[in-house]
Design an enzyme around this catalytic site. Structure first.
Site, PDB file in Angstrom:
ATOM      1  N   ALA A   8      -7.347   3.708  -9.242  1.00 40.85           N
ATOM      2  CA  ALA A   8      -6.352   2.959  -8.471  1.00 40.85           C
ATOM      3  C   ALA A   8      -6.358   3.418  -7.023  1.00 40.85           C
ATOM      4  CB  ALA A   8      -4.962   3.158  -9.078  1.00 40.85           C
TER       5      ALA A   8
ATOM      6  N   THR B 177      -7.383   6.713  -1.987  1.00 37.28           N
ATOM      7  CA  THR B 177      -8.137   5.958  -2.982  1.00 37.28           C
ATOM      8  C   THR B 177      -8.451   6.902  -4.131  1.00 37.28           C
ATOM      9  OG1 THR B 177     -10.236   6.481  -1.901  1.00 37.28           O
ATOM     10  CG2 THR B 177      -9.150   4.432  -1.254  1.00 37.28           C
ATOM     11  N   GLY B 178      -8.545   6.341  -5.333  1.00 38.39           N
ATOM     12  CA  GLY B 178      -8.788   7.164  -6.508  1.00 38.39           C
ATOM     13  C   GLY B 178      -9.778   6.524  -7.446  1.00 38.39           C
ATOM     14  N   LYS B 179      -9.969   7.172  -8.605  1.00 38.97           N
ATOM     15  CA  LYS B 179     -10.959   6.701  -9.571  1.00 38.97           C
ATOM     16  C   LYS B 179     -10.544   5.397 -10.227  1.00 38.97           C
ATOM     17  CE  LYS B 179     -10.584  10.724 -11.471  1.00 38.97           C
ATOM     18  NZ  LYS B 179     -10.671  11.916 -12.339  1.00 38.97           N
TER      19      LYS B 179
ATOM     20  N   GLU C 107       8.477   6.792  -5.683  1.00 34.30           N
ATOM     21  CA  GLU C 107       9.050   7.520  -4.553  1.00 34.30           C
ATOM     22  C   GLU C 107       7.921   8.047  -3.673  1.00 34.30           C
ATOM     23  OE1 GLU C 107      11.257  11.870  -3.913  1.00 34.30           O
ATOM     24  OE2 GLU C 107      10.957  11.036  -5.925  1.00 34.30           O
TER      25      GLU C 107
ATOM     26  N   ASP D 292      -5.238  15.820 -16.681  1.00 27.55           N
ATOM     27  CA  ASP D 292      -6.203  15.940 -15.580  1.00 27.55           C
ATOM     28  C   ASP D 292      -5.602  16.784 -14.462  1.00 27.55           C
ATOM     29  OD1 ASP D 292      -8.647  15.468 -14.300  1.00 27.55           O
ATOM     30  OD2 ASP D 292      -7.898  13.698 -13.263  1.00 27.55           O
TER      31      ASP D 292
ATOM     32  N   VAL E 201       6.453  10.744  -1.449  1.00 24.18           N
ATOM     33  CA  VAL E 201       6.664  12.178  -1.254  1.00 24.18           C
ATOM     34  C   VAL E 201       6.020  12.562   0.072  1.00 24.18           C
ATOM     35  CG1 VAL E 201       6.327  14.490  -2.194  1.00 24.18           C
ATOM     36  CG2 VAL E 201       6.621  12.539  -3.745  1.00 24.18           C
TER      37      VAL E 201
ATOM     38  N   VAL F  40      -3.648   3.889  -3.646  1.00 28.28           N
ATOM     39  CA  VAL F  40      -2.226   4.059  -3.357  1.00 28.28           C
ATOM     40  C   VAL F  40      -1.956   3.610  -1.926  1.00 28.28           C
ATOM     41  CG1 VAL F  40      -0.279   5.658  -3.278  1.00 28.28           C
ATOM     42  CG2 VAL F  40      -2.103   6.000  -4.958  1.00 28.28           C
TER      43      VAL F  40
ATOM     44  N   ASP G  70      -0.094  11.563 -10.360  1.00 26.17           N
ATOM     45  CA  ASP G  70      -1.284  11.047 -11.054  1.00 26.17           C
ATOM     46  C   ASP G  70      -1.228  11.327 -12.556  1.00 26.17           C
ATOM     47  OD1 ASP G  70      -2.255  10.102  -8.678  1.00 26.17           O
ATOM     48  OD2 ASP G  70      -3.594  11.798  -8.320  1.00 26.17           O
TER      49      ASP G  70
ATOM     50  N   ASN H 200      -3.816  17.119  -7.650  1.00 26.11           N
ATOM     51  CA  ASN H 200      -2.740  16.187  -7.981  1.00 26.11           C
ATOM     52  C   ASN H 200      -1.403  16.904  -8.132  1.00 26.11           C
ATOM     53  OD1 ASN H 200      -3.264  17.263 -10.575  1.00 26.11           O
ATOM     54  ND2 ASN H 200      -4.605  15.532 -11.056  1.00 26.11           N
TER      55      ASN H 200
END
Length: 310
Positions: free
Chosen positions: A88, A84-86, A192, A239, A194, A90, A256, A244
């Site tokens: 979005a 989870t991110g600021k 893709e 950023d 990773v 994934v 990111d 990232n």
């Protein structure tokens, strides 16, 4: 003539009878009905599968990698959340053709509804990004509901465009430092995956590693080359940090990039670039790389020249 002077039948015709079922129904202005759900996008309740969205998405650069499943008969299966991110979340998705051995894992980045994003310091990053319609520019500047939706779409589109361009620029090198951008559909970006394709385990972030001296030097060399590729495209990550950057089987991968900065069009571009170099350089020095091999000021100057600013 007043109403009570009219015949009873005529008086009733002025009002709506409770039995007037045949009268047309009009939608109230500004309240559109919900669109019908796309049957292809609804997952099977038993398997969680849905048809591949490849057919109605914007595709990544050609030639497409051999591992990528592009058959329209493929189905996508949700396997869980990777992070989870600021702005979005994934998800991990397997795209496979039923009855065959054709399958691949994809990282699916879904930008949150603008009301639920945690990243609000976007003004500096958005400088230099313009759309053609003045109404949309005003809405974005005023952060109206429509403007916030436009900004959310810009994050996804900016990341997809940057990844596609970086992939093409670095295609001539032995190592490509970004994940392949598979497709863009609205605010959903497929990339893709990773990591380990068998277990579905994502590659570790650079911040999680404690590399030895030789590996540290190699990772720094890869990072410098990745920064050069970004600069040649006119970009700063915006950023960049050890959180990232992924490392998979010795390959450094930059992720990111929704806030990617145009270092030429954005007045703050050189500052973003200098900060990127300073942050990652500090991490490498703290892990044992000699400071004279890093020298953020010198590297920033070289990258600005690559971008055509100096």
């Amino acid at each position: 003539m007043r109403d009570h002077d009219l015949p009873a039948l005529e008086r009733r015709s002025r009002g709506k009878s409770r039995f007037d079922d045949d009268e047309p129904q009009f939608l109230k202005r500004g309240r559109p009905t919900e669109p019908l759900a796309d049957p292809d996008s609804v997952p099977d309740p038993d398997t969680g599968e849905r048809w591949s969205s490849w057919d109605d998405a914007v595709h990544g650069p050609q030639p497409h990698p051999d591992w990528l499943v592009t058959e329209l008969a493929a189905k996508d299966t949700e396997l869980g959340v990777l992070k989870t991110g600021k702005e979005a979340d994934v998800h991990l998705v397997r795209r496979a053709v039923p009855g065959s051995d054709r399958s691949c894992l994809l990282a699916v980045k879904r930008y949150r509804d603008p009301e639920h994003r945690l990243f609000h310091r976007d003004a500096g990053y958005l400088e230099g990004r313009r759309v053609r319609r003045s109404r949309e520019n005003r809405a974005m500047a005023g952060r109206t509901a429509f403007g916030r939706q436009m900004i959310a779409g810009q994050w996804a589109a900016a990341e997809f465009d940057a990844l596609a361009r970086l992939w093409e620029i670095s295609a001539g090198y032995d190592r490509i430092a970004v994940p392949y951008p598979v497709q863009l559909r609205g605010t959903e970006l497929m990339l893709e995956f990773v990591g380990d394709a068998e277990s579905g385990e994502a590659a570790p972030r650079l911040a999680q590693l404690r590399p030895g001296a030789a590996e540290l030097r190699d990772l720094w060399a890869q990072l410098v080359e990745a920064l050069r590729v970004l600069a040649r495209a006119g970009y700063a990550h915006g950023d960049l940090s050890p959180y990232n950057l992924l490392v998979h089987r010795g390959r450094l991968v930059v992720i990111d990039l929704p806030q990617v900065v145009d270092v030429v069009a954005n007045p703050q571009g050189p500052e973003f670039l200098a900060r990127d170099v300073r942050v990652v350089g500090t991490w490498f020095v703290a892990r044992g790389l000699p400071a004279e091999q890093v020298d953020p000021g010198t590297l920033t100057g070289e990258l600005l020249r690559e971008a055509g600013i100096r």
